[in-house]
Design a protein around this motif. Structure first.
Motif, PDB file in Angstrom:
ATOM      1  N   ARG A  19       0.859  -1.182   0.000  1.00  0.00           N
ATOM      2  CA  ARG A  19       0.000   0.000   0.000  1.00  0.00           C
ATOM      3  C   ARG A  19       0.895   1.232   0.000  1.00  0.00           C
ATOM      4  NH1 ARG A  19      -4.272  -0.154   4.569  1.00  0.00           N
ATOM      5  NH2 ARG A  19      -4.880  -1.960   3.299  1.00  0.00           N
ATOM      6  N   ARG A  20       0.625   2.141  -0.882  1.00  0.00           N
ATOM      7  CA  ARG A  20       1.496   3.302  -1.019  1.00  0.00           C
ATOM      8  C   ARG A  20       1.093   4.416  -0.059  1.00  0.00           C
ATOM      9  NH1 ARG A  20       2.120   3.171  -7.647  1.00  0.00           N
ATOM     10  NH2 ARG A  20       3.449   1.300  -7.660  1.00  0.00           N
ATOM     11  N   ARG A  21       2.122   5.008   0.545  1.00  0.00           N
ATOM     12  CA  ARG A  21       1.886   6.129   1.445  1.00  0.00           C
ATOM     13  C   ARG A  21       1.423   7.335   0.640  1.00  0.00           C
ATOM     14  NH1 ARG A  21       6.994   4.225   3.316  1.00  0.00           N
ATOM     15  NH2 ARG A  21       6.820   3.177   5.338  1.00  0.00           N
ATOM     16  N   GLU A  22       0.549   8.116   1.244  1.00  0.00           N
ATOM     17  CA  GLU A  22       0.086   9.334   0.601  1.00  0.00           C
ATOM     18  C   GLU A  22       0.806  10.532   1.187  1.00  0.00           C
ATOM     19  OE1 GLU A  22      -4.098   9.619   0.971  1.00  0.00           O
ATOM     20  OE2 GLU A  22      -4.526   7.794  -0.157  1.00  0.00           O
ATOM     21  N   SER A  23       1.048  11.518   0.349  1.00  0.00           N
ATOM     22  CA  SER A  23       1.671  12.743   0.821  1.00  0.00           C
ATOM     23  C   SER A  23       0.744  13.444   1.808  1.00  0.00           C
ATOM     24  CB  SER A  23       1.975  13.675  -0.354  1.00  0.00           C
ATOM     25  OG  SER A  23       2.491  14.905   0.107  1.00  0.00           O
ATOM     26  N   ARG A  24       1.310  14.006   2.852  1.00  0.00           N
ATOM     27  CA  ARG A  24       0.518  14.721   3.856  1.00  0.00           C
ATOM     28  C   ARG A  24       0.520  16.227   3.602  1.00  0.00           C
ATOM     29  NH1 ARG A  24       2.559  11.833   9.469  1.00  0.00           N
ATOM     30  NH2 ARG A  24       2.534   9.683   8.723  1.00  0.00           N
ATOM     31  N   GLY A  25       0.905  16.611   2.424  1.00  0.00           N
ATOM     32  CA  GLY A  25       0.930  18.026   2.084  1.00  0.00           C
ATOM     33  C   GLY A  25       1.832  18.263   0.902  1.00  0.00           C
ATOM     34  N   VAL A  26       2.034  19.525   0.566  1.00  0.00           N
ATOM     35  CA  VAL A  26       2.853  19.894  -0.583  1.00  0.00           C
ATOM     36  C   VAL A  26       4.192  20.404  -0.084  1.00  0.00           C
ATOM     37  CG1 VAL A  26       3.035  21.371  -2.616  1.00  0.00           C
ATOM     38  CG2 VAL A  26       0.795  20.482  -1.906  1.00  0.00           C
ATOM     39  N   ALA A  43       7.459  14.290   2.646  1.00  0.00           N
ATOM     40  CA  ALA A  43       6.063  14.733   2.691  1.00  0.00           C
ATOM     41  C   ALA A  43       5.144  13.612   3.150  1.00  0.00           C
ATOM     42  CB  ALA A  43       5.629  15.246   1.319  1.00  0.00           C
ATOM     43  N   ALA A  44       5.456  12.361   2.775  1.00  0.00           N
ATOM     44  CA  ALA A  44       4.641  11.224   3.205  1.00  0.00           C
ATOM     45  C   ALA A  44       4.753  10.972   4.705  1.00  0.00           C
ATOM     46  CB  ALA A  44       5.055   9.971   2.432  1.00  0.00           C
ATOM     47  N   ARG A  45       5.767  11.569   5.339  1.00  0.00           N
ATOM     48  CA  ARG A  45       5.957  11.438   6.783  1.00  0.00           C
ATOM     49  C   ARG A  45       5.609  12.722   7.518  1.00  0.00           C
ATOM     50  NH1 ARG A  45       8.520   8.348   3.724  1.00  0.00           N
ATOM     51  NH2 ARG A  45       9.268   6.265   4.277  1.00  0.00           N
ATOM     52  N   GLY A  46       4.939  13.640   6.809  1.00  0.00           N
ATOM     53  CA  GLY A  46       4.490  14.879   7.426  1.00  0.00           C
ATOM     54  C   GLY A  46       5.544  15.957   7.512  1.00  0.00           C
ATOM     55  N   VAL A  47       6.674  15.755   6.846  1.00  0.00           N
ATOM     56  CA  VAL A  47       7.747  16.746   6.849  1.00  0.00           C
ATOM     57  C   VAL A  47       7.676  17.515   5.538  1.00  0.00           C
ATOM     58  CG1 VAL A  47      10.247  17.083   6.843  1.00  0.00           C
ATOM     59  CG2 VAL A  47       9.226  15.379   8.356  1.00  0.00           C
ATOM     60  N   GLN A  49       8.783  21.024   5.194  1.00  0.00           N
ATOM     61  CA  GLN A  49       9.715  22.139   5.073  1.00  0.00           C
ATOM     62  C   GLN A  49      11.070  21.748   5.641  1.00  0.00           C
ATOM     63  OE1 GLN A  49       7.820  25.281   7.230  1.00  0.00           O
ATOM     64  NE2 GLN A  49       6.235  25.634   5.677  1.00  0.00           N
ATOM     65  N   PRO A  50      12.139  22.385   5.147  1.00  0.00           N
ATOM     66  CA  PRO A  50      13.481  22.049   5.629  1.00  0.00           C
ATOM     67  C   PRO A  50      13.642  22.176   7.137  1.00  0.00           C
ATOM     68  CG  PRO A  50      13.621  23.390   3.643  1.00  0.00           C
ATOM     69  CD  PRO A  50      12.172  23.365   4.030  1.00  0.00           C
ATOM     70  N   ALA A  51      12.948  23.119   7.752  1.00  0.00           N
ATOM     71  CA  ALA A  51      13.093  23.314   9.200  1.00  0.00           C
ATOM     72  C   ALA A  51      12.699  22.076   9.989  1.00  0.00           C
ATOM     73  CB  ALA A  51      12.253  24.505   9.649  1.00  0.00           C
ATOM     74  N   GLN A  52      11.843  21.246   9.403  1.00  0.00           N
ATOM     75  CA  GLN A  52      11.367  20.065  10.119  1.00  0.00           C
ATOM     76  C   GLN A  52      12.385  18.933  10.143  1.00  0.00           C
ATOM     77  OE1 GLN A  52       7.471  20.324   7.753  1.00  0.00           O
ATOM     78  NE2 GLN A  52       6.791  19.383   9.666  1.00  0.00           N
ATOM     79  N   VAL A  53      13.483  19.096   9.418  1.00  0.00           N
ATOM     80  CA  VAL A  53      14.566  18.108   9.496  1.00  0.00           C
ATOM     81  C   VAL A  53      15.877  18.776   9.889  1.00  0.00           C
ATOM     82  CG1 VAL A  53      13.588  16.361   7.981  1.00  0.00           C
ATOM     83  CG2 VAL A  53      14.874  18.264   6.980  1.00  0.00           C
ATOM     84  N   GLU A  54      15.788  19.940  10.501  1.00  0.00           N
ATOM     85  CA  GLU A  54      16.976  20.583  11.048  1.00  0.00           C
ATOM     86  C   GLU A  54      17.191  20.029  12.456  1.00  0.00           C
ATOM     87  OE1 GLU A  54      16.408  24.767  10.830  1.00  0.00           O
ATOM     88  OE2 GLU A  54      16.572  24.844   8.641  1.00  0.00           O
ATOM     89  N   HIS A  55      17.901  18.934  12.522  1.00  0.00           N
ATOM     90  CA  HIS A  55      18.051  18.202  13.786  1.00  0.00           C
ATOM     91  C   HIS A  55      19.201  18.758  14.618  1.00  0.00           C
ATOM     92  CE1 HIS A  55      16.101  14.834  11.267  1.00  0.00           C
ATOM     93  NE2 HIS A  55      15.172  15.437  11.978  1.00  0.00           N
TER      94      HIS A  55
END
Length: 582
Positions: A19-26, A43-47, A49-55
């Motif tokens: 089953r393919r994951r759906e994008s949670r946004g653009v 996007a399929a994991r709800g990320v 924008q770049p800020a959301q992976v600035e760890h």
């Protein structure tokens, strides 16, 4: 040999569905250097924008948000100031071992002079700060700090208090109806706790406690020279977090990424370096999956079969030679664990062999010859095969066959710890002790009560699991476009994590023609897969996939795009996770 699994006409085990994951946004705002495929994966994991992976560590949640921190820190500051004897009471899994090492190393860095640790013996003391474990402590410490356990240790804390011992509980497990009467408790999963993330592992909780303690000691002017650098503990935090399979929400990804960066830069503690070496991985390219599949199991093996003190000693030593010696011992124990696990899993599969129909929804399995330290791995393997919750039981020890220890593994949508609580409420006394999470739990009961428990577990599973949940589903990120399976994309995907629980590795599915194949070893496949869209041929491997039959000539494969590093030369490779004929 006993099992409640029964043949029942009309109830057929589900086959795996893709089953393919759906994008949670653009996706928005990504630089051109980030591959469009990776943007869609995020996007399929709800990320989005770049800020959301600035760890960056600066974005980590503040330690002061954790409830119970003030009381715990005040008591620890007093203990350090007045030179109390402090005992760190850990647990016998990887989270507990790394958490114990973090606590011991961290308290010593912060000025504690008399810090020791103890790990309960799985077969003698049971789990956590039990009364039997407290009774074994000699000499008597002035303060106990639990790590990765304690929230359910009502009797153990009472026993400690009766001996005049102060107790701080640090834990992340879900609380029961009654909390222990400890002096302080830090646990993000307590009712009403304000900490925004409930996903911290036990090692993460104690790391946060040390950060708060350092801040208070700083205010008190305790540091006459350079302030202790607690970031030196992040490699241990990363290992314990990944190995405990807690969901990698943003905060946990920050902790894991910081620890991985420390390891890649050659600053891992001697023990982790030795475990990576014996696991035949490279520190320079280490990723979260290496911690989960190569390092964590070797550490866990000591607690499953022998004494986790060996694992903790490996993590505490700064002597490279000593660390390598410990790692070699852990590797040998892990090989023994693998052999024992293979035998037990084979017996468990034989219990359900040939059953195209199975009646039990909540499956309980018991074999008197099984080892209590390995039943969790058996439950995990059978859960994957049956796609329903499984609890595997073994005698509590060689000397105690009147009691059983069980380990549960669940499927999405069935909270196994809550299910045990329901059984406990309906049939008080049936379960002697239990605890855990949504997806994994442990329990003990009398051997004579096993049939009654098996029936009760199945009944609760039938009530709570909707039929569609019994359909095994493998979620993918869809097809890779023609020409996208490049080394550059493979590198970006590898660097883009940390991937793990609830933030899964990118998985794609495509239609291929099998252009060639051969067997590697006894049961692995190496394939050449042709993409019918452009004729490109891709190198692929699939482990434990050869059972005497050739792969289908045309197939749909779910796969990870990985890097094959052969004699220093890198190339892209498809790591197949599932294939089906088309």
């Amino acid at each position: 040999m006993a099992s409640p699994a029964r043949v029942a006409p009309g109830r057929t085990l589900s086959v795996l569905q893709l089953r393919r994951r759906e994008s949670r946004g653009v996706p928005a705002g990504w630089p051109e250097s980030v591959h469009p495929v990776l943007q869609q994966v995020y996007a399929a994991r709800g990320v989005l924008q770049p800020a959301q992976v600035e760890h960056r560590l600066a974005r980590m949640l503040a330690p002061q948000l954790l409830g119970g921190m003030d009381q715990a820190v005040a008591l620890l500051a007093e203990a350090i100031r007045d030179d109390w004897s402090i005992l760190v009471a850990g647990d016998y899994d990887c989270d507990g071992a790394t958490g114990t090492a973090v606590a011991v190393r961290g308290l010593r860095l912060l000025g504690a002079q008399r810090v020791d640790y103890a790990i309960p013996n799985r077969f003698t003391h049971g789990y956590g700060l039990s009364a039997a474990f407290v009774a074994s402590l000699q000499p008597t410490p002035q303060l106990i700090v639990t790590v990765d356990n304690g929230v359910a240790s009502v009797a153990g804390v009472a026993a400690a208090k009766a001996r005049g011992i102060r107790v701080i509980v640090t834990d992340h497990h879900l609380p029961g109806e009654q909390l222990p009467d400890c002096d302080a408790m830090v646990n993000p999963n307590l009712a009403g706790d304000p900490f925004p993330s409930k996903m911290l592992a036990g090692v993460g909780v104690v790391f946060y406690l040390l950060l708060s303690l350092r801040a208070v000691l700083r205010e008190q002017g305790a540091f006459t020279s350079a302030e202790p650098d607690l970031s030196s503990l992040l490699d241990l935090v990363a290992l314990g977090t990944v190995a405990d399979l807690v969901p990698l929400d943003f905060n946990n990804r920050v902790l894991v990424e910081a620890g991985l960066q420390r390891m890649r830069s050659g600053r891992a503690c001697a023990g982790i370096g030795a475990l990576v070496e014996v696991g035949k991985r490279s520190l320079a390219t280490l990723c979260a999956s290496d911690l989960g599949f190569a390092v964590g199991p070797r550490l866990n093996a000591a607690g499953r079969l022998e004494d986790m003190r060996l694992g903790v000693e490996c993590l505490l030593t700064d002597d490279v030679v000593r660390a390598r010696h410990c790692a070699a011992q852990l590797d040998a124990i892990n090989r023994e664990r693998r052999d024992l696990q293979a035998s037990m899993v084979a017996e468990a599969e034989q219990m359900v062999a040939g059953l195209s129909d199975i009646d039990a929804i909540g499956v309980a399995l018991f074999e008197p010859s099984w080892h209590a330290g390995v039943v969790g791995l058996v439950a995990s393997k059978l859960k994957e095969r049956l796609h329903r919750p499984v609890i595997a039981f073994a005698p509590a020890s060689e000397d105690d066959v009147e009691h059983l220890r069980g380990s549960a593994r669940s499927i999405p949508g069935f909270h196994v710890r809550d299910a045990l609580a329901i059984i406990d409420a309906r049939q008080p006394g049936l379960i002697e002790r239990f605890g855990g999470h949504a997806m994994a739990a442990g329990l003990s009961l009398k051997a004579a009560d096993y049939p009654r428990f098996a029936a009760a577990f199945d009944a609760v599973a039938r009530e709570l699991i909707e039929p569609e949940r019994l359909q095994a589903v493998l979620h993918t990120d869809g097809e890779l476009p023609p020409g996208a399976a490049t080394l550059e994309l493979a590198r970006q995907l590898r660097r883009a994590g940390p991937w793990g629980q609830a933030f899964p590795e990118p998985l794609f599915d495509n239609l291929f023609d099998c252009a060639g194949w051969k067997v590697m070893g006894e049961c692995h496949l190496r394939l050449q897969l042709r993409d019918p869209r452009d004729g490109a041929v891709h190198d692929a491997v699939m482990f434990n996939a050869y059972h005497g039959q050739p792969p289908p000539p045309r197939l749909r494969a779910a796969y990870e795009l990985v890097i094959n590093d052969w004699q220093g030369r890198e190339s892209p490779r498809l790591l197949l996770r599932h294939i089906e004929a088309v």
